[in-house]
Design a protein around this motif. Structure first.
Motif, short mmCIF file in Angstrom:
data_model
loop_
_atom_site.label_atom_id
_atom_site.label_comp_id
_atom_site.label_asym_id
_atom_site.label_seq_id
_atom_site.Cartn_x
_atom_site.Cartn_y
_atom_site.Cartn_z
N THR A 1 -32.85 35.38 173.25
CA THR A 1 -33.37 36.72 173.48
C THR A 1 -34.06 36.82 174.84
O THR A 1 -33.87 37.81 175.58
CB THR A 1 -34.37 37.10 172.38
OG1 THR A 1 -33.73 36.98 171.10
CG2 THR A 1 -34.86 38.53 172.56
N ALA A 2 -34.85 35.80 175.19
CA ALA A 2 -35.51 35.82 176.50
C ALA A 2 -34.50 35.80 177.64
O ALA A 2 -34.62 36.57 178.61
CB ALA A 2 -36.45 34.61 176.61
N LEU A 3 -33.47 34.97 177.51
CA LEU A 3 -32.44 34.92 178.55
C LEU A 3 -31.65 36.22 178.61
O LEU A 3 -31.26 36.67 179.70
CB LEU A 3 -31.50 33.74 178.30
CG LEU A 3 -32.10 32.34 178.48
CD1 LEU A 3 -31.09 31.28 178.09
CD2 LEU A 3 -32.55 32.15 179.93
N ALA A 4 -31.42 36.84 177.46
CA ALA A 4 -30.68 38.09 177.43
C ALA A 4 -31.46 39.20 178.11
O ALA A 4 -30.89 40.04 178.82
CB ALA A 4 -30.35 38.48 175.99
N PHE A 5 -32.77 39.22 177.93
CA PHE A 5 -33.60 40.22 178.62
C PHE A 5 -33.50 40.05 180.13
O PHE A 5 -33.41 41.02 180.88
CB PHE A 5 -35.06 40.10 178.16
CG PHE A 5 -35.42 41.01 177.03
CD1 PHE A 5 -35.77 42.34 177.27
CD2 PHE A 5 -35.40 40.56 175.72
CE1 PHE A 5 -36.11 43.18 176.23
CE2 PHE A 5 -35.73 41.40 174.68
CZ PHE A 5 -36.09 42.71 174.93
N LEU A 6 -33.51 38.80 180.59
CA LEU A 6 -33.41 38.55 182.02
C LEU A 6 -32.02 38.89 182.55
O LEU A 6 -31.87 39.47 183.63
CB LEU A 6 -33.73 37.08 182.31
CG LEU A 6 -35.17 36.63 182.01
CD1 LEU A 6 -35.30 35.14 182.23
CD2 LEU A 6 -36.17 37.39 182.88
N ALA A 7 -30.99 38.52 181.78
CA ALA A 7 -29.62 38.74 182.25
C ALA A 7 -29.26 40.21 182.30
O ALA A 7 -28.81 40.72 183.33
CB ALA A 7 -28.65 37.98 181.34
N LEU B 1 -33.76 23.78 159.33
CA LEU B 1 -32.57 24.38 159.94
C LEU B 1 -32.83 25.83 160.34
O LEU B 1 -32.46 26.27 161.45
CB LEU B 1 -31.40 24.30 158.96
CG LEU B 1 -30.00 24.58 159.52
CD1 LEU B 1 -29.65 23.58 160.60
CD2 LEU B 1 -28.97 24.53 158.40
N LEU B 2 -33.47 26.58 159.46
CA LEU B 2 -33.80 27.96 159.78
C LEU B 2 -34.80 28.04 160.94
O LEU B 2 -34.73 28.94 161.78
CB LEU B 2 -34.37 28.67 158.55
CG LEU B 2 -33.39 28.93 157.39
CD1 LEU B 2 -34.12 29.59 156.23
CD2 LEU B 2 -32.22 29.78 157.85
N GLY B 3 -35.74 27.09 160.99
CA GLY B 3 -36.69 27.08 162.09
C GLY B 3 -36.03 26.80 163.42
O GLY B 3 -36.35 27.43 164.44
N LEU C 1 -32.93 31.45 168.84
CA LEU C 1 -32.87 32.90 169.06
C LEU C 1 -33.95 33.37 170.01
O LEU C 1 -33.75 34.33 170.77
CB LEU C 1 -32.97 33.63 167.72
CG LEU C 1 -31.71 33.66 166.86
CD1 LEU C 1 -31.95 34.45 165.60
CD2 LEU C 1 -30.53 34.23 167.63
N ILE C 2 -35.11 32.72 169.98
CA ILE C 2 -36.16 33.08 170.93
C ILE C 2 -35.68 32.84 172.35
O ILE C 2 -35.85 33.69 173.24
CB ILE C 2 -37.45 32.27 170.63
CG1 ILE C 2 -38.05 32.70 169.29
CG2 ILE C 2 -38.46 32.45 171.76
CD1 ILE C 2 -39.25 31.86 168.88
N GLY C 3 -35.08 31.68 172.59
CA GLY C 3 -34.56 31.38 173.92
C GLY C 3 -33.43 32.32 174.33
O GLY C 3 -33.38 32.80 175.47
N ALA D 1 -32.46 36.45 162.16
CA ALA D 1 -32.18 37.17 163.41
C ALA D 1 -32.64 38.62 163.38
O ALA D 1 -32.67 39.27 164.43
CB ALA D 1 -30.67 37.12 163.69
N ALA D 2 -33.01 39.14 162.19
CA ALA D 2 -33.38 40.55 162.08
C ALA D 2 -34.51 40.96 163.01
O ALA D 2 -34.43 42.00 163.68
CB ALA D 2 -33.71 40.88 160.62
N PRO D 3 -35.63 40.20 163.09
CA PRO D 3 -36.70 40.63 164.02
C PRO D 3 -36.23 40.72 165.48
O PRO D 3 -36.66 41.61 166.21
CB PRO D 3 -37.77 39.54 163.83
CG PRO D 3 -37.49 38.96 162.50
CD PRO D 3 -36.02 39.01 162.34
#
Length: 363
Positions: free
Chosen positions: A38-44, A26-28, A34-36, A124-126
């Protein structure tokens, strides 16, 4: 109350979760999501925010809100069967005959469910660090948002544990926890929309059009054809009134005060660009809620012969300054609800028990 006994109960509860492989899966999955995100947030936010040194604020707020969303979706499953699940497995009675008090057992389970939810925040900390390094994140925003996130996770955990003590069947208590959390997240939005429509008002718009010639030029009172830039010389028609229904969000905006995401956004200090526009999701959500507090204009006039340039349109920053916060009311209400549920669970779990639901397993 003994802190040692309370922590022992919490530690036993945590060990049962850590030993399962599904917990790490579940944590994985959460980390992959979160990786997805974060990547979308950088683009948006790289395209939305004009100033590159402020895009980190938008990315940070996105990750915090997604973390709260996933905790809301997962936590009821982890805490909604905390007490009645142990009762069905015949592991609650052996704990009740020890020196641990009922309050210590309940608070220990609440603490364990709280720590379990905080594990998602730890994953989510990293990503939050990466967003902070992108620039534009105020340290005060970080402190306040994380504090509210931690408190909200604890409230959801307490609601689940309380319902697991009040309801005999684990399946029903998990479903009830989801219903309560859904009422806070989605029910407040539904009540907000339906309530605004139910308490709507009638608005009137008066429109006076200018008269135009066949070639599209305006008719002038002196017979000339050069009054484009002089509306006072235009020939105008009769005023036309039209009525319509306006939803009154200002009458029901307080319903959103109990929404966890509104509490998070409204409590966090907003960050704005040079034009007074929010640069993160916290400010955007809070601006929408604060805008709902302002009553609509029920009488508007549009006159082509007397045009007026409106320069009094308030920016989101100005609207926030002249409206009232509501996060502490909603947070206080959530704490009261969670406290009452835990108190009810204490009454049903204490020993010796005066009455138990039919079919309840004791040992």
């Amino acid at each position: 109350m003994s802190i040692a006994r309370l922590w022992t109960v919490a530690r036993l509860e945590l060990l049962q979760r850590v030993r399962t492989v599904s917990w790490y899966v579940l944590l994985g999955i959460f980390a992959v999501l979160l990786i997805g995100v974060t990547a979308l947030a950088f683009l948006a936010f790289g395209g939305i925010v004009s100033q590159a040194d402020q895009r980190g604020a938008g990315i940070y707020s996105t990750i915090v809100i997604i973390t709260l969303l996933l905790v809301v979706l997962v936590s009821p499953t982890l805490s909604g069967n905390s007490i009645n699940g142990d009762r069905d497995a015949a592991t609650l009675a052996p704990v009740q005959v020890t020196l641990a008090r009922t309050s210590e057992i309940l608070l220990g389970k609440v603490l364990a469910a709280w720590i379990t939810g905080l594990a998602f925040a730890a994953v989510a900390a990293p990503f939050l660090v990466v967003a902070t390094l992108a620039g534009g994140v105020d340290p005060v925003v970080v402190v306040v948002s994380l504090a509210v996130l931690i408190v909200e996770i604890g409230i959801i955990a307490a609601i689940g544990v309380g319902l697991s003590g009040l309801i005999a069947r684990p399946l029903f208590s998990v479903a009830a926890t989801y219903l309560v959390v859904s009422a806070l997240v989605f029910g407040t939005l539904i009540a907000f929309g339906l309530g605004a429509t139910a308490f709507s008002s009638e608005a009137t718009t008066t429109y006076r059009p200018a008269m135009y010639n066949a070639d599209g030029s305006p008719q002038c009172v002196d017979g000339a054809d050069d009054c484009w830039n002089d509306p006072a010389r235009m020939v105008c028609g009769a005023p036309q009134d039209s009525t319509y229904t306006v939803p009154r969000f200002d009458r029901v905006w307080w319903v959103l005060a109990a929404n966890p995401f509104v509490i998070l956004a409204d409590a966090t200090p907003a960050e704005y660009n040079g034009y007074g526009q929010p640069v993160d999701l916290f400010g955007q959500i809070a601006s929408g809620v604060r805008q709902a507090q302002i009553p609509p204009d029920l009488a508007t006039v549009y006159d082509e012969c007397r045009p007026t340039m409106r320069d009094d349109v308030a920016t989101p920053a100005e609207i926030r300054d002249r409206t009232v916060p509501s996060w502490f009311v909603g947070l206080g209400g959530q704490i009261v609800v969670a406290g009452l549920l835990v108190a009810g669970a204490w009454s049903r779990t204490r020993t010796p028990a005066r009455a138990l639901p039919p079919g309840t397993r004791i040992a």
